[in-house]
Every structure is written in C-alpha cells, then in structure tokens.
Design a protein around this motif. Structure first.
Motif, mmCIF file in Angstrom:
data_model
loop_
_atom_site.group_PDB
_atom_site.id
_atom_site.type_symbol
_atom_site.label_atom_id
_atom_site.label_comp_id
_atom_site.label_asym_id
_atom_site.label_seq_id
_atom_site.Cartn_x
_atom_site.Cartn_y
_atom_site.Cartn_z
ATOM 1 N N UNK A 146 0.852 -1.231 -0.104
ATOM 2 C CA UNK A 146 -0.134 -0.162 0.004
ATOM 3 C C UNK A 146 1.038 1.286 0.135
ATOM 4 N N UNK A 147 0.518 2.281 -0.583
ATOM 5 C CA UNK A 147 1.265 3.743 -0.469
ATOM 6 C C UNK A 147 1.281 4.045 0.911
ATOM 7 N N UNK A 148 2.271 4.870 0.876
ATOM 8 C CA UNK A 148 2.976 5.630 2.302
ATOM 9 C C UNK A 148 1.948 6.683 2.409
ATOM 10 N N UNK A 168 9.288 10.957 -8.799
ATOM 11 C CA UNK A 168 7.967 11.092 -9.064
ATOM 12 C C UNK A 168 7.088 9.854 -9.533
ATOM 13 N N UNK A 169 7.744 9.211 -10.507
ATOM 14 C CA UNK A 169 7.059 8.057 -11.132
ATOM 15 C C UNK A 169 6.859 6.833 -10.282
ATOM 16 N N UNK A 170 7.840 6.563 -9.341
ATOM 17 C CA UNK A 170 7.584 5.257 -8.306
ATOM 18 C C UNK A 170 6.644 5.870 -7.308
ATOM 19 N N UNK A 171 6.559 7.117 -6.868
ATOM 20 C CA UNK A 171 5.626 7.388 -5.778
ATOM 21 C C UNK A 171 4.090 7.357 -6.732
ATOM 22 N N UNK A 172 4.041 7.924 -7.809
ATOM 23 C CA UNK A 172 2.856 8.015 -8.066
ATOM 24 C C UNK A 172 2.168 6.644 -8.519
ATOM 25 N N UNK A 227 4.370 15.094 5.743
ATOM 26 C CA UNK A 227 5.150 14.317 4.734
ATOM 27 C C UNK A 227 5.266 12.812 5.099
ATOM 28 N N UNK A 228 5.184 11.919 4.584
ATOM 29 C CA UNK A 228 5.434 10.577 5.036
ATOM 30 C C UNK A 228 6.576 9.818 4.247
ATOM 31 N N UNK A 229 7.244 10.531 3.638
ATOM 32 C CA UNK A 229 8.394 9.877 2.836
ATOM 33 C C UNK A 229 9.329 11.034 2.220
ATOM 34 N N UNK A 230 10.653 10.755 2.461
ATOM 35 C CA UNK A 230 11.661 11.752 1.634
ATOM 36 C C UNK A 230 12.388 11.148 0.671
ATOM 37 N N UNK A 231 12.463 11.645 -0.392
ATOM 38 C CA UNK A 231 13.594 10.940 -1.330
ATOM 39 C C UNK A 231 14.521 12.202 -1.786
ATOM 40 N N UNK A 232 15.722 12.159 -1.268
ATOM 41 C CA UNK A 232 16.511 13.017 -1.776
ATOM 42 C C UNK A 232 17.855 12.813 -2.374
ATOM 43 N N UNK A 233 18.245 13.753 -3.474
ATOM 44 C CA UNK A 233 19.504 13.352 -3.912
ATOM 45 C C UNK A 233 20.259 14.897 -3.821
ATOM 46 N N UNK A 234 21.461 14.835 -3.379
ATOM 47 C CA UNK A 234 22.133 16.301 -3.234
ATOM 48 C C UNK A 234 23.355 15.890 -2.423
ATOM 49 N N UNK A 235 23.801 17.185 -1.883
ATOM 50 C CA UNK A 235 24.968 17.089 -0.950
ATOM 51 C C UNK A 235 24.797 16.874 0.507
ATOM 52 N N UNK A 247 9.671 9.889 11.724
ATOM 53 C CA UNK A 247 9.867 8.625 11.665
ATOM 54 C C UNK A 247 9.179 8.082 10.340
ATOM 55 N N UNK A 248 9.976 8.504 9.319
ATOM 56 C CA UNK A 248 9.476 8.147 8.063
ATOM 57 C C UNK A 248 10.469 7.610 7.299
ATOM 58 N N UNK A 249 10.201 6.900 6.038
ATOM 59 C CA UNK A 249 11.220 6.318 5.320
ATOM 60 C C UNK A 249 11.961 7.257 4.681
ATOM 61 N N UNK A 250 13.203 7.285 4.421
ATOM 62 C CA UNK A 250 14.117 8.015 3.701
ATOM 63 C C UNK A 250 15.052 7.224 2.652
ATOM 64 N N UNK A 251 15.051 8.025 1.321
ATOM 65 C CA UNK A 251 15.894 7.581 0.465
ATOM 66 C C UNK A 251 16.948 8.652 0.036
ATOM 67 N N UNK A 252 18.164 8.534 0.261
ATOM 68 C CA UNK A 252 19.201 9.448 0.216
ATOM 69 C C UNK A 252 20.442 9.189 -0.565
#
Ligand code: G3P
Length: 478
Positions: A146-148, A168-172, A227-235, A247-252
């Motif tokens: 199920x979605x987050x 965006x695409x995987x989230x949607x 916010x229920x999930x953060x997907x971040x790319x950067x420094x 307390x949410x899933x993070x993708x970094x």
C-alpha cells in the motif's frame, strides 16, 4: 509580473503571496536567466493539505489507470524534449546533447516505472499459519503493498528532470501523492517537466511543485508533519535532513568519491577512455563521476600519458555549442574547486595541464602524484579536476577507497576477472563497475551508497518498493 515562473499547486499555476522571487543565474553568462516564485510556509501548508486529500482517491484509482497516465506523461515529456533541454542548457549549463538525453531518458524511466509498477504492485502474498511451530492451519494471511501517503522529492541541480522523475514516477504508480521541491538551478526545467504531468491530466493536488529559498521553506518542508517519505539527492544537506526528519522512510543519495583502481594488466586504452568519460562528463558534476584514479605505479606513466592525450581533445566552452566542458553551476562551486586545486599546488601535485579559469568555466585538469595529505585526495570537487594517486599494491588502493567517508560507486580495470571480483568484494561501495566507469544507469539497476553516500537503494524496482508499506489481512478460521 509575467517574468516570474509560477509554482504548481492544486492543478494550477500560481503566484506566491510573498511577492518575492528567486533569481536563477545562468552559469555561462552569470546573469539572471529566470526567476521563480519564493513560496511561503503558508503555501507549503496548503500544498500538503491538497496532497493528502488527493492521495486518498488516487490510492483507490485502479493501478492500470495510474500506469496509463504515467505512460501519457512520458510521451508528452519526450515531445517537449527540446524546450526542456533548452532550460537545462541555460540553468545548469548542461551540454545541449546531454540535455536532450536527460529528457528522453526521463521519459523512458517514467514508462518503465509504470510497467514495473503494474507487475510488482499487482502481486501480493498468501501465507498459511501451520508452517510456524505450534500453529494449526487456522490462519490465512493476505498481504499486499500500500502507498505511504505524501512523498517529498528533492532532486539536485545536476539532473533536475531525471532525478525528479526517478522519485515522482515510483511515488505515483504506488498510489502516493508527490510534492516536488526542485533545486534553484534547474527549477524552471523542473517546472516544464511538471507541466508535462499537468497536460497528462493527473488529478488536482496529486502533484505539486513549490519553489523558493531553502532558508524559508527547506526545513519547513522536510520537517512537515504531512510528509510521509522523503527522497533526496544532493550534498551534505541530506545528512542534516536525515537528522531532523521524523519517523518516516528516507531515500538519500549524497554524493561520492568514486575511485578507479587500475591494475598492471589493465587495457590502458579502455581505461583512459573511461577515466575521461567518467571524470569529465558534464564537467565532473555527477555523483558517480570518477573522482580519484588509483593506478599501479608500473603502468601509471603510460596511463597518465593516454589520459592527457584525451583530455587535450576535450572541447571547452558554452553548453549551447555542446562543448564537453562547460561552466560549473555556480561561482561558489568554481571557487571551491579552485581552492582544492590551489591546495594541491601548494602541496606539490603535478599539473598535467595549466590551470585555467574564466568566470565559472574551468578547463579540464588532471593532477598527478596526488598524496593523501592533499584535500583533493578526499573531497569531491564536483568539477573538471581529477586527481591521480600512484599505488604500489592493490591493498593500498582498496585501503584508500575504504578510508573515504563516501561509498557510492567505484571501478576496477583489469583483465583478471578473479582479481576484479575480489576487489569488488573488498571495496566498501554500493556498486563496483568492472572495466567501465561508474554510472547510475540503466535506470532499473539498483543504485545505492554506503556510509555518507546515502540511505536505502534506488533504481526503479527498489524505489517503488521503498515508497510502499506492506499491509496484511489475516483470516482466522474457526
Ligand atoms: O546522483 C547521481 C548522478 O549524479 C549520477 O547519475 O546517470 O550520471 O551516473 P549518472
């Protein structure tokens, strides 16, 4: 005023009530190219509310319909390749052809994600209780993904379109709603990309794009209770985000210092070609760029000569003319790179070319005989400057690679597959490439960093899974 690009919320293009804008400086001309809205915290609150409401009905929209819309968005994105690429050229000085490639790759990524989502989200699990000690066959467990809820996507400047759609695409497809905070350099490219999703006809509020100053809305977004999930790319910001997030899933994914280990039996022509491609594509502004060459002393002179010959052929100039080396993204980035170069100079590195800079444009530079006391041995320049360190044993190379705080990718060049596999095993990085430069793609491959390089794993399948949770229903038989 019409000069300022509007942000996207509730299916509409809006002006911020702040009345303020953020300038985007063209790295080549160093003049303001575009302006975007400086959104307020109140506007972020509204976006979050809309995202939450829209997600509920989106999660109940049939999976095949969600996929259909994504395929539509992918096709529109590809149709708009030229205008989006033009923004990439102006905002981040990406060479013209690479800019088009980024958009096309993004369309393919969206389509692949739709297909993959239909497959993996269309499957669930069925378990029976009597396989666990002490249980009779009295319980049936049905589980599915199920979605987050609301996913916050924060891509970096180097791929403002591709690393946005990879979130965006995987989230949607998984049934989440999506709030995008694009990087300042790249914000207009991102808004154009969002326009393609708008044209595809996604429900209002499901996708939004807020622009503005990090100091005003950065922490506010990443610490937002909606916010229920953060997907971040950067420094480095990613480290701060991961400390503050709830307390949410993070993708970094936070960068790397990808090492290229070259053994005595390597094909030196192949190695040199990959070092130049890996080290200097998009002027070294890639997380997966080759950032240090660790070459066995006995072949170092020969390799350095071959790399030098290829560096001499790189074209240097404007992104419009599709030059290989283009101005780096900001003046402060150019200053930082120069700082690393000067430090290496003071400490006695060998300059294979003369150091040259005009504005944000830095000519490609290979630094030989770099030693561990130089900053460039450890720090990522994110520019067209590549250090070479000479090693006397494979262990020395592995030791240097593993002493780094980063652990994104690495590569090894040798004709001995057994050695290559042993080195891959010993390197503390998320991926090791054998006989090729590091790279994220193809985009369905897993992509992850160890240590300070990141949290979780990306790649299409992993991202879809990461943006879902398992839900079970247990049927208890009498
Ligand atoms: O953040 C990853 C990016 O910098 C590298 O992607 O496709 O150039 O390997 P790629």
């Amino acid at each position: 005023d019409g000069d300022v690009y509007k942000y996207y919320a509730d299916g509409e293009w809006k002006k911020s009530a702040s009345g303020k804008s953020v300038p985007i400086i063209n790295p080549t001309t160093r003049k303001t190219q575009y302006k975007v809205q400086a959104c307020t915290q109140e506007e972020v609150n509204k976006v979050m509310e809309a995202a939450k409401a829209a997600q509920k009905s989106w999660a109940r929209t049939p999976l095949w319909k969600r996929a259909e819309l994504l395929h539509k968005a992918a096709a529109i994105l590809k149709d708009h390749r030229a205008s989006i690429a033009e923004c990439l050229v102006k905002e981040i000085a990406k060479p013209a052809k690479d800019a088009v490639t980024e958009v096309v790759r993004s369309g393919d990524l969206v389509s692949y994600t739709a297909e993959e989502g239909v497959r993996i989200l269309g499957e669930g699990k069925f378990l029976v209780s009597d396989s666990f000690p002490g249980n009779e066959r009295t319980k049936y467990c049905l589980s599915s993904k199920i979605p987050l809820g609301v996913v916050l996507a924060i891509p970096p400047f180097n791929y403002p379109v591709n690393l946005a759609v990879s979130k965006i695409a995987p989230a949607l497809i998984a049934g989440n709603s999506l709030v995008l905070k694009p990087p300042t350099q790249g914000a207009v490219s991102a808004l154009h990309m969002i326009y393609c999703f708008h044209l595809a006809g996604f429900p209002k509020g499901l996708i939004s794009c807020v622009t503005g100053k990090g100091s005003e809305i950065g922490d506010f977004l990443t610490m937002h209770p909606g916010v229920n999930c953060i997907s971040f790319t950067g420094g480095d910001t990613g480290i701060a985000i991961s400390k503050k997030a709830g307390m949410i899933p993070l993708q970094m994914e936070l960068g790397g210092k990808d090492a290229c280990i070259v053994l005595e039996d390597a094909d030196l022509d192949l190695t040199a070609a990959n070092i130049v491609k890996g080290g200097f594509s998009y002027s070294g502004q890639r997380c997966t760029a080759v950032k240090v060459v660790l070459v066995m002393e006995s072949v170092a002179d020969a390799l350095v000569d071959k790399v030098k010959a290829k560096v001499a052929k790189l074209t240097v100039g404007s992104p419009e003319e599709d030059c290989d080396i283009t101005p780096v993204v900001t003046e402060s980035s150019a200053n930082f790179i120069e700082g690393l170069v000067m430090d290496a100079k003071e400490k006695g590195a060998t300059f294979c070319q003369e150091y040259r800079r005009e504005g944000n444009l830095i000519w490609p530079l290979l630094l030989d005989h770099v030693r561990p006391d130089m900053r460039i041995a450890w720090e990522e320049p994110f520019g067209p400057v590549l250090p070479v360190m000479r090693i006397n044993s494979v262990e020395e190379g592995i030791h240097h690679c593993n002493a780094s705080n980063f652990g994104l990718q690495g590569c090894v060049f040798t004709r001995d597959i057994n050695k290559a596999l042993m080195i891959s095993d010993a390197m503390e990085t998320g991926t090791v490439q054998i006989n090729s430069a590091p790279a994220r793609g193809p985009d369905h491959f897993p992509f992850q960093g160890l240590k300070d390089s990141g949290i979780g794993s990306q790649g299409i399948t992993n991202s879809i899974n990461m943006m879902t949770k398992i839900k079970s229903t247990v049927i208890n038989l009498p």
